[in-house]
Design a protein around this motif. Sequence first.
Motif, mmCIF file in Angstrom:
data_model
loop_
_atom_site.group_PDB
_atom_site.id
_atom_site.type_symbol
_atom_site.label_atom_id
_atom_site.label_comp_id
_atom_site.label_asym_id
_atom_site.label_seq_id
_atom_site.Cartn_x
_atom_site.Cartn_y
_atom_site.Cartn_z
ATOM 1 N N ASP A 184 0.826 -1.208 0.000
ATOM 2 C CA ASP A 184 0.000 0.000 0.000
ATOM 3 C C ASP A 184 0.864 1.263 0.000
ATOM 4 O O ASP A 184 0.492 2.277 0.585
ATOM 5 C CB ASP A 184 -0.939 0.006 1.205
ATOM 6 N N ASN A 185 2.007 1.212 -0.659
ATOM 7 C CA ASN A 185 2.927 2.360 -0.645
ATOM 8 C C ASN A 185 2.373 3.558 -1.398
ATOM 9 O O ASN A 185 2.782 4.691 -1.151
ATOM 10 C CB ASN A 185 4.280 1.974 -1.257
ATOM 11 N N ALA A 186 1.447 3.334 -2.323
ATOM 12 C CA ALA A 186 0.859 4.432 -3.102
ATOM 13 C C ALA A 186 -0.540 4.020 -3.526
ATOM 14 O O ALA A 186 -0.792 2.841 -3.801
ATOM 15 C CB ALA A 186 1.719 4.744 -4.329
ATOM 16 N N PRO A 187 -1.472 4.965 -3.598
ATOM 17 C CA PRO A 187 -2.825 4.598 -4.031
ATOM 18 C C PRO A 187 -2.839 4.177 -5.495
ATOM 19 O O PRO A 187 -2.196 4.815 -6.336
ATOM 20 C CB PRO A 187 -3.619 5.889 -3.812
ATOM 21 N N PHE A 188 -3.539 3.089 -5.783
ATOM 22 C CA PHE A 188 -3.668 2.635 -7.167
ATOM 23 C C PHE A 188 -4.841 1.676 -7.245
ATOM 24 O O PHE A 188 -5.021 0.823 -6.371
ATOM 25 C CB PHE A 188 -2.390 1.935 -7.644
ATOM 26 N N ASP A 189 -5.624 1.787 -8.312
ATOM 27 C CA ASP A 189 -6.793 0.950 -8.513
ATOM 28 C C ASP A 189 -6.437 -0.181 -9.479
ATOM 29 O O ASP A 189 -6.541 -0.032 -10.694
ATOM 30 C CB ASP A 189 -7.952 1.796 -9.063
ATOM 31 N N TYR A 190 -6.014 -1.305 -8.921
ATOM 32 C CA TYR A 190 -5.623 -2.438 -9.759
ATOM 33 C C TYR A 190 -6.821 -3.069 -10.453
ATOM 34 O O TYR A 190 -6.706 -3.585 -11.572
ATOM 35 C CB TYR A 190 -4.884 -3.488 -8.923
ATOM 36 N N GLU A 191 -7.978 -3.032 -9.802
ATOM 37 C CA GLU A 191 -9.172 -3.599 -10.427
ATOM 38 C C GLU A 191 -9.561 -2.835 -11.689
ATOM 39 O O GLU A 191 -10.094 -3.420 -12.636
ATOM 40 C CB GLU A 191 -10.326 -3.635 -9.433
ATOM 41 N N ALA A 192 -9.282 -1.528 -11.705
ATOM 42 C CA ALA A 192 -9.555 -0.754 -12.922
ATOM 43 C C ALA A 192 -8.710 -1.276 -14.083
ATOM 44 O O ALA A 192 -9.182 -1.318 -15.226
ATOM 45 C CB ALA A 192 -9.278 0.730 -12.683
ATOM 46 N N LEU A 193 -7.468 -1.655 -13.798
ATOM 47 C CA LEU A 193 -6.628 -2.265 -14.841
ATOM 48 C C LEU A 193 -7.193 -3.618 -15.261
ATOM 49 O O LEU A 193 -7.313 -3.917 -16.456
ATOM 50 C CB LEU A 193 -5.194 -2.474 -14.335
ATOM 51 N N HIS A 194 -7.527 -4.415 -14.274
ATOM 52 C CA HIS A 194 -7.994 -5.772 -14.544
ATOM 53 C C HIS A 194 -9.223 -5.765 -15.449
ATOM 54 O O HIS A 194 -9.344 -6.604 -16.356
ATOM 55 C CB HIS A 194 -8.305 -6.458 -13.210
ATOM 56 N N ARG A 195 -10.097 -4.811 -15.241
ATOM 57 C CA ARG A 195 -11.319 -4.749 -16.050
ATOM 58 C C ARG A 195 -11.043 -4.445 -17.522
ATOM 59 O O ARG A 195 -11.904 -4.673 -18.378
ATOM 60 C CB ARG A 195 -12.273 -3.690 -15.478
ATOM 61 N N LEU A 196 -9.861 -3.948 -17.830
ATOM 62 C CA LEU A 196 -9.517 -3.580 -19.209
ATOM 63 C C LEU A 196 -8.934 -4.739 -20.004
ATOM 64 O O LEU A 196 -8.660 -4.593 -21.196
ATOM 65 C CB LEU A 196 -8.515 -2.424 -19.199
ATOM 66 N N TYR A 197 -8.755 -5.891 -19.358
ATOM 67 C CA TYR A 197 -8.010 -6.989 -19.984
ATOM 68 C C TYR A 197 -8.770 -8.292 -19.815
ATOM 69 O O TYR A 197 -9.317 -8.568 -18.754
ATOM 70 C CB TYR A 197 -6.622 -7.089 -19.331
ATOM 71 N N THR A 198 -8.778 -9.125 -20.864
ATOM 72 C CA THR A 198 -9.595 -10.342 -20.842
ATOM 73 C C THR A 198 -8.773 -11.630 -20.778
ATOM 74 O O THR A 198 -9.342 -12.713 -20.814
ATOM 75 C CB THR A 198 -10.502 -10.394 -22.082
ATOM 76 N N GLY A 199 -7.449 -11.528 -20.690
ATOM 77 C CA GLY A 199 -6.618 -12.720 -20.579
ATOM 78 C C GLY A 199 -6.379 -13.111 -19.133
ATOM 79 O O GLY A 199 -7.096 -12.685 -18.216
ATOM 80 N N VAL A 200 -5.359 -13.938 -18.910
ATOM 81 C CA VAL A 200 -5.014 -14.399 -17.567
ATOM 82 C C VAL A 200 -4.345 -13.268 -16.801
ATOM 83 O O VAL A 200 -3.364 -12.681 -17.259
ATOM 84 C CB VAL A 200 -4.104 -15.641 -17.634
ATOM 85 N N TRP A 201 -4.887 -12.959 -15.633
ATOM 86 C CA TRP A 201 -4.391 -11.860 -14.792
ATOM 87 C C TRP A 201 -3.611 -12.470 -13.626
ATOM 88 O O TRP A 201 -4.158 -13.178 -12.799
ATOM 89 C CB TRP A 201 -5.569 -11.042 -14.281
ATOM 90 N N MET A 202 -2.315 -12.187 -13.612
ATOM 91 C CA MET A 202 -1.435 -12.734 -12.584
ATOM 92 C C MET A 202 -0.982 -11.614 -11.661
ATOM 93 O O MET A 202 -0.632 -10.532 -12.126
ATOM 94 C CB MET A 202 -0.214 -13.394 -13.238
ATOM 95 N N VAL A 203 -0.990 -11.878 -10.351
ATOM 96 C CA VAL A 203 -0.606 -10.849 -9.387
ATOM 97 C C VAL A 203 0.573 -11.330 -8.559
ATOM 98 O O VAL A 203 0.844 -12.531 -8.447
ATOM 99 C CB VAL A 203 -1.787 -10.459 -8.479
#
Length: 369
Positions: free
Chosen positions: A282-301
Amino acid sequence: MGVQNEAFLADALFQPIKLGKLELANRMAMAPLTRSRADDNLVPTDMVVEYYSQRASVGLIIAEATQVSTTAQGYTNTPGVYTPEQIAAWKKVTDAVHAKGGRIFLQIWHTGRMSHTHFQPDNQAPVAPSAIAANAKTYINGKGYVECSVPRALETAEIAGIVDDFRTAAANAVQAGFDGVEVHGAHGYLLDAFLRDGTNNRTDAYGGSIENRARFLLEVMAAVVKEIGADRVGVRLAPVSPVNDALESNPQPLFEYVVRELEKLHPVYIHVVEGHTGGPRDNAPFDYEALHRLYTGVWMVNNGYSKEMAEEAIRRGSADMVSFGRKMITNPDLPRRFRENKPLNRPFEDASLYGGNGAHGYVDYPELG
């Protein structure tokens, strides 16, 4: 709720998953981990073969960051994939992993300004988007840790050649038996440095606007996808990680643009480091789900996931796979330990993560009996 859904929720991390044409045994990946164990010709040794084959039970191994050319090196004894000797040595690795039923990609990189003249042909300056020195150090045998050298800005006409280096490296990786490649677009290295306004002050077609700063990464991705197929190509991003002096004033719109454009190329996965690599998530605010919604392949974290965190991420649909770094170093049989709820090995206190010639701390972490 059907039986299949109940089973998935109860055992999410160990469900198989399709990755392009591959069927992976579980949803765990071994993150790419620099270990500095290649020989002085940057050729993987037989001990590298043993190291990766020990870890073949993970759904996908992403082998360590590997240079695409002679100018791409930034650290001592990190491997390449641009000479016949390197390709042949990597073939031993992939054969050993496949013999155990594993799947393995190769991460391909260019370190850019995260380098030193010592590693460059004819002791030239390393290359970067702009002549801005990184506030970071690298290691040189016999000298210890030294400040990274001041880089020179790439000429516009030179960029196409580096794009081609990535394309060739991807072809070489497939020749070496890898199931695919991961393009390293993170952590302040060359492609990431072009993305960020803290490291890119160019005024040509590769600087200024978000579209221009993203151009180099997207050209590399397009070339690699064309060469070996989108189902064999992944990419790693780290939107807010400050490691290697990676600075960006407004990461959300930058990385949303990058992912929208990547979706058009449709690489088989996007691998996202959440937060500060190896540090706070949580070092900086960021909306990872907003990124995820833009992509339809395999999402690895990635970044500091425990077994419980990984299971929850997959159950709630915020990830399809989770990669593990240091846990994979110290636990060659990590999938089994997770599945059987066995304790994890502690890191050896007398063994370095980077470098060394012997087995200790590299291939001698114990497996369950």
